[in-house]
Scaffold this motif. Structure first.
Motif, PDB file in Angstrom:
ATOM      1  N   THR A 164       0.869  -1.093   0.458  1.00  3.42           N
ATOM      2  CA  THR A 164      -0.134   0.088  -0.361  1.00  3.42           C
ATOM      3  C   THR A 164       0.839   1.493  -0.337  1.00  3.42           C
ATOM      4  O   THR A 164       0.665   1.853  -0.578  1.00  3.42           O
ATOM      5  N   TYR A 173      -0.349   8.103   4.548  1.00  2.00           N
ATOM      6  CA  TYR A 173      -1.472   7.266   5.001  1.00  2.00           C
ATOM      7  C   TYR A 173      -1.725   7.215   6.536  1.00  2.00           C
ATOM      8  O   TYR A 173      -1.117   7.660   7.090  1.00  2.00           O
ATOM      9  N   ASP A 176      -5.370   4.529  10.225  1.00  2.00           N
ATOM     10  CA  ASP A 176      -7.011   3.618   9.771  1.00  2.00           C
ATOM     11  C   ASP A 176      -6.289   2.487   8.113  1.00  2.00           C
ATOM     12  O   ASP A 176      -7.748   2.249   8.420  1.00  2.00           O
ATOM     13  N   GLN A 177      -6.130   4.066   7.706  1.00  3.08           N
ATOM     14  CA  GLN A 177      -6.228   4.039   6.493  1.00  3.08           C
ATOM     15  C   GLN A 177      -5.257   2.401   5.491  1.00  3.08           C
ATOM     16  O   GLN A 177      -6.171   2.010   4.948  1.00  3.08           O
ATOM     17  N   ASP A 180      -7.167  -0.272   7.072  1.00  6.20           N
ATOM     18  CA  ASP A 180      -8.806  -0.916   6.175  1.00  6.20           C
ATOM     19  C   ASP A 180      -7.423  -2.103   5.014  1.00  6.20           C
ATOM     20  O   ASP A 180      -8.347  -2.742   4.275  1.00  6.20           O
ATOM     21  N   HIS A 181      -6.243  -1.956   3.990  1.00  2.00           N
ATOM     22  CA  HIS A 181      -5.492  -2.225   3.733  1.00  2.00           C
ATOM     23  C   HIS A 181      -5.363  -3.631   4.057  1.00  2.00           C
ATOM     24  O   HIS A 181      -5.604  -4.830   3.626  1.00  2.00           O
TER      25      HIS A 181
END
Length: 226
Positions: A164, A173, A176-177, A180-181
């Protein structure tokens, strides 16, 4: 792909009634399905007809779901949703880093399973293209990353975090982002969990000369730079 517009789902579940209910709901949602009730037959079935997603029960005759998940991960990046009737197994599933994308605890609503399947497939389909650059190689099929030919030996979560970050160098990033990945269910993880994974990832990069590639952005998160 498959002959269904939404994809092909491999259901590995030894409870006939539950397997049939899942099949019926998934068929109604536009997926094609194959049902397997024996752990020893799961990987051969996947090799004979690769699925878009695998619904994999944890407790199976002849071979455990964890063993199957690990072997599938060695062969493919197919999304895997683990199914367990034992709540205490959830932490074990996450801790072992077996490579599952999500998990569902029994008893559950078949509609919830369909919603999870859609969400995991949607997230998987929108992953950025494999990043590459001087020295860095990321192999999506093998779920491996290397620097100048040296394997980083990443866990599944570390692989997803690196993939990512490296896909968009310079982009910041949030934690939390990133989670998410890395995890499908972020209710069980914290900021400290993210920091722990990043720390381990940085250490492995440092071992092959990439110690400065992941930068902290105070109060926000992380970015990838070289």
């Amino acid at each position: 792909m498959s002959d269904s517009s939404n994809g092909h789902i491999l259901i590995v579940e030894d409870e006939p009634r539950l397997s049939s209910v899942l099949r019926d709901y998934l068929l109604a949602a536009g997926y094609s399905c194959e049902q397997i009730d024996d752990g020893a037959r799961a990987v051969p079935a996947f090799e004979a007809r690769p699925a878009s997603l695998v619904l994999l029960d944890l407790m199976l005759p002849n071979r455990s779901g964890i063993e199957i998940c690990r072997e599938l991960r060695e062969r493919s990046d197919v999304p895997i949703i683990m199914v367990t009737a034992r709540i205490e197994e959830v932490d074990r599933l996450l801790g072992l880093e077996v490579g599952a994308d999500d998990y569902i605890c029994k008893p559950f609503s078949p509609r919830e399973v369909v919603a999870r399947v859609r969400a995991v497939l949607r997230r998987h389909q929108h992953l950025p293209q494999s990043p590459s650059g001087p020295g860095l190689t990321i192999n999506d099929q093998a779920l491996r990353a290397s620097v100048d030919g040296l394997d980083l030996n990443l866990t599944h979560v570390e692989f997803r975090l690196l993939r990512t970050l490296a896909a968009r160098p310079g982009h910041v990033y949030s934690r939390d982002q990133l989670m998410d990945h890395a995890y499908a269910d972020h209710r069980v993880v914290t900021d400290r969990t993210v920091d722990s994974h990043i720390k381990n990832l940085r250490r492995k990069l440092a071992d092959v000369g990439g110690e400065d590639w992941i930068r902290s952005v105070y109060g926000v998160g992380y970015r990838f730079e070289r």
